[in-house]
Every structure is written in structure tokens, then in C-alpha cells.
Scaffold this motif. Structure first.
Motif, PDB file in Angstrom:
ATOM      1  N   ASP A 323      41.069   8.752 110.267  1.00  0.00           N
ATOM      2  CA  ASP A 323      41.704   9.239 109.239  1.00  0.00           C
ATOM      3  C   ASP A 323      41.904  10.680 109.243  1.00  0.00           C
ATOM      4  O   ASP A 323      41.201  11.402 108.835  1.00  0.00           O
ATOM      5  CB  ASP A 323      41.153   9.061 107.748  1.00  0.00           C
ATOM      6  CG  ASP A 323      42.086   9.042 106.649  1.00  0.00           C
ATOM      7  OD1 ASP A 323      42.987   9.997 106.714  1.00  0.00           O
ATOM      8  OD2 ASP A 323      41.777   8.421 105.563  1.00  0.00           O
ATOM      9  N   GLU A 324      43.173  11.243 109.896  1.00  0.00           N
ATOM     10  CA  GLU A 324      43.398  12.519 110.305  1.00  0.00           C
ATOM     11  C   GLU A 324      43.524  13.475 109.059  1.00  0.00           C
ATOM     12  O   GLU A 324      42.908  14.421 108.858  1.00  0.00           O
ATOM     13  CB  GLU A 324      44.710  12.447 111.112  1.00  0.00           C
ATOM     14  CG  GLU A 324      45.096  13.930 111.537  1.00  0.00           C
ATOM     15  CD  GLU A 324      46.043  14.074 112.394  1.00  0.00           C
ATOM     16  OE1 GLU A 324      46.566  15.253 112.689  1.00  0.00           O
ATOM     17  OE2 GLU A 324      46.806  13.161 112.778  1.00  0.00           O
ATOM     18  N   GLN A 325      43.950  13.006 107.813  1.00  0.00           N
ATOM     19  CA  GLN A 325      44.211  13.542 106.675  1.00  0.00           C
ATOM     20  C   GLN A 325      42.874  14.108 106.068  1.00  0.00           C
ATOM     21  O   GLN A 325      42.647  15.176 105.672  1.00  0.00           O
ATOM     22  CB  GLN A 325      45.155  12.994 105.733  1.00  0.00           C
ATOM     23  CG  GLN A 325      45.296  13.516 104.628  1.00  0.00           C
ATOM     24  CD  GLN A 325      46.342  13.093 103.583  1.00  0.00           C
ATOM     25  OE1 GLN A 325      46.805  12.003 103.844  1.00  0.00           O
ATOM     26  NE2 GLN A 325      46.564  13.653 102.417  1.00  0.00           N
ATOM     27  N   ASN A 328      40.621  16.335 108.209  1.00  0.00           N
ATOM     28  CA  ASN A 328      41.066  17.932 108.249  1.00  0.00           C
ATOM     29  C   ASN A 328      40.108  18.666 107.364  1.00  0.00           C
ATOM     30  O   ASN A 328      39.908  19.853 107.516  1.00  0.00           O
ATOM     31  CB  ASN A 328      42.356  18.016 107.906  1.00  0.00           C
ATOM     32  CG  ASN A 328      43.248  17.767 109.109  1.00  0.00           C
ATOM     33  OD1 ASN A 328      42.996  18.061 110.131  1.00  0.00           O
ATOM     34  ND2 ASN A 328      44.620  17.416 108.637  1.00  0.00           N
TER      35      ASN A 328
END
Length: 334
Positions: A323-325, A328
Motif C-alpha cells: 500500500d504505497e500511500q 509513505n
């Protein structure tokens, strides 16, 4: 091979999940409202309260920047998971058993992460207890002083007003003295009220941290622990269903969860509806905190997962690798 009843998720367990989702939403909203109250109360002349706010700001920023966004992920994941039962037909569910079990495992892990994150933050907020006690003790003493001052000012107000009335009947003097003394009597009276009111507001703001915030976080943590436990049990059941191929029990599980899924989805929707208010409440947190504190906190704070001691930063990277978001939040400037 039939599955033992002790390994099954009951209707009562599913109902408990729904209740815990509702409780989590209620207590999350209360926690955010408490922080808002703490920072918006107008008592800027109370130096001990200003100091307490300054000491709490960094912890509050971790809550705003990390804890709330991850809590949102938990609920969205649970909602998506429940839709497996609501959308998939039985044959599709059967084909997806291992994937659904994997989702249950992820939901349990994320709920545990949020639970542990809130536990650590609760400890941080409670670490300010000495400062909270200082504020309350100071305000208690100030309250006695303010009461005496208010009594004096109110007395002076009455004296000045009485003099103003008396001088009203003295020609010449009444044109100057009476308006002046009336005005001064009002100033004294207003000041007497203002002193007491600011002290009262400062006590209320401090209580918001000591009572409402801490208690709501404790209840939120309890709800997350229950939610995590539910998905651990569910994952175990799904894996056993896939392993032992008990068609009767498999269908029973599917129909049971399908029937309850709308309630879970509705509870998730109610949770999601309260998030904008939570975010708005946290906007009042001052931005004059240590800019790197959130990153440093996530790196420095560690928790025990099984036999492993790991920082929240590393745990987050492992947990949200897909889950890149969310990832971050933990990678910073890497």
C-alpha cells in the motif's frame, strides 16, 4: 472431516465485531474532540496550561499524522473484507478461500498495529500527568485567589456604583464623576467574572486531557484488541475450512457471514462518516512542533511482536509494503 465448534466464528462473535466497530468510532471521535477542546480553550494567560499544551503538541501531532490515517485504513480494509461475503457468490467464495483468509490475517495484523500504536501514544499522553497535576494544583490555588479577587472587585464595583449614584445629585460634579464611576464599576465587575472564567476554562481544558482523552483512547484500544482477535479467529477458521474441505460447514460459514455482512459494512460506514469531523478537530493542533518529531518517534518507539522487538517505522514498512500511500507514512525521505 468435521470442524470442531470451538474453532468456529459464531453469530455472537460477529455481532461483537459490529459493536466494537461502533465503540471504536465513538471513542476515536471523543479522543479527537478532547484534543480540540484542549487546544481551543481560550486561557492563554494561564502559563502552566500553555506549558502543558507545548509538551503535548508533539504527541498530538503523531496522532494526527500517523494514528488517525492508519485507523482509517483498518476500517476501510474491514469494509472491503465484509464485501467479499456480500458480493461473491458461493462458488466464487469457495475459489477465493485462501485469498480471503490472507485478507483476514492482514486485517488482524493492521488492527494489532493500530492498537499498539495507540497504546504507546496513550503512554506518552499519560507521561504528561505530572504537568497535568501541576496545572490543576496551580489552578486550584489560583481559584482561591481569583475568588477573593472577584469578591474584592465586586465589592469595589458596588462602592463605585453607590458613589456614582450619590454624586449624581451634586450639580457640576455629577457630569464628570457619575459617568466615570459607573464605567469603572462595570470594568471591575467584568474583570471579576473574567478572572474566574479563564481559570474555569483552563481546568476544563486540562480535564479534557486527563479524563476524556485518556479514557477514550483506552476504550479505543480495547475495541481494536477485540477486532484483531476476531480476525485471528476468522483466519483460523477459513484456513481450516480450506484444508479439510467440509462442504457443509463451508456453506454454513459462508451463509452465516453473508447474512451478517451488511451490519458490518454499515458499522464501517458509520465509522468512516465520523472521520471528517475527527480530521477537522485535529486541525487545531499547533504546527509549531518539532518538524521531525513524528519520524523520530516512529523510529525510536519499539514494540514486542512475538519474539521480535521492532520499531513502529519498520513494522509499518513490513505491514504496508503493498500500500504505497500508507507506506509513505513510514518511509519519510528514503
Amino acid at each position: 472431516m468435521a470442524l470442531s465448534a470451538q474453532h468456529t466464528v459464531t453469530n455472537a462473535e460477529i455481532d461483537k465485531l459490529t459493536n466494537n466497530l461502533c465503540n471504536a468510532a465513538k471513542n476515536l471521535k471523543m479522543a479527537c474532540s478532547s484534543l480540540r477542546s484542549f487546544y481551543t480553550t481560550n486561557a492563554s494567560s494561564i502559563s502552566v496550561l500553555v506549558k502543558l499544551r507545548r509538551g503535548t503538541t508533539n504527541h498530538a501531532m503523531v496522532y494526527k499524522e500517523t494514528a488517525l490515517p492508519i485507523a482509517t485504513v483498518v476500517i476501510q480494509n474491514i469494509q472491503d473484507f465484509a464485501q467479499n461475503y456480500d458480493v461473491l457468490e458461493y462458488d466464487e467464495f469457495e475459489e477465493s478461500l485462501y485469498d480471503i483468509a490472507s485478507e483476514a490475517q492482514q486485517n488482524a495484523a493492521v488492527a494489532t498495529f493500530v492498537q499498539q500504536l495507540h497504546k504507546e501514544l496513550l503512554l506518552n499522553f499519560k507521561s504528561e500527568q505530572d504537568n497535568v497535576d501541576t496545572v490543576l494544583n496551580t489552578l486550584k490555588l489560583d481559584g482561591v485567589w481569583y475568588t477573593k479577587q472577584a469578591q474584592k472587585l465586586e465589592y469595589l464595583s458596588k462602592i463605585k456604583f453607590a458613589c456614582a449614584i450619590g454624586l449624581f445629585f451634586v450639580p457640576g460634579v455629577n457630569l464628570i464623576a457619575t459617568p466615570y464611576l459607573c464605567a469603572q464599576s462595570k470594568v471591575d465587575y467584568v474583570n471579576s467574572i473574567a478572572n474566574q472564567e479563564e481559570s474555569r476554562l483552563a481546568v476544563s481544558a486540562t480535564r479534557a486531557v486527563e479524563d476524556a482523552l485518556n479514557k477514550s483512547l483506552e476504550k479505543f484500544i480495547e475495541a481494536l484488541a477485540e477486532i484483531s482477535g476476531f480476525f485471528m479467529l476468522l483466519e483460523s477458521e477459513l484456513n481450516r475450512i480450506a484444508q479439510f474441505h467440509d462442504q457443509g460447514f463451508k456453506r454454513h460459514h459462508y451463509l452465516k457471514c453473508r447474512k451478517k455482512s451488511p451490519e458490518i459494512i454499515a458499522a464501517c460506514n458509520d465509522f468512516i462518516k465520523c472521520l471528517p469531523d475527527c480530521k477537522t478537530d485535529l486541525q487545531v493542533i499547533p504546527i509549531d512542533c518539532d518538524k521531525n518529531y513524528v519520524q523520530e518517534w516512529l523510529i525510536a518507539k519499539k514494540t514486542q511482536i512475538g519474539n521480535q522487538t521492532i520499531s513502529f517505522s519498520e513494522w509499518g514498512k513490513q505491514l504496508f509494503v503493498k500500500d504505497e500511500q500508507v507506506l509513505n507514512l513510514f518511509t519519510f525521505n528514503e
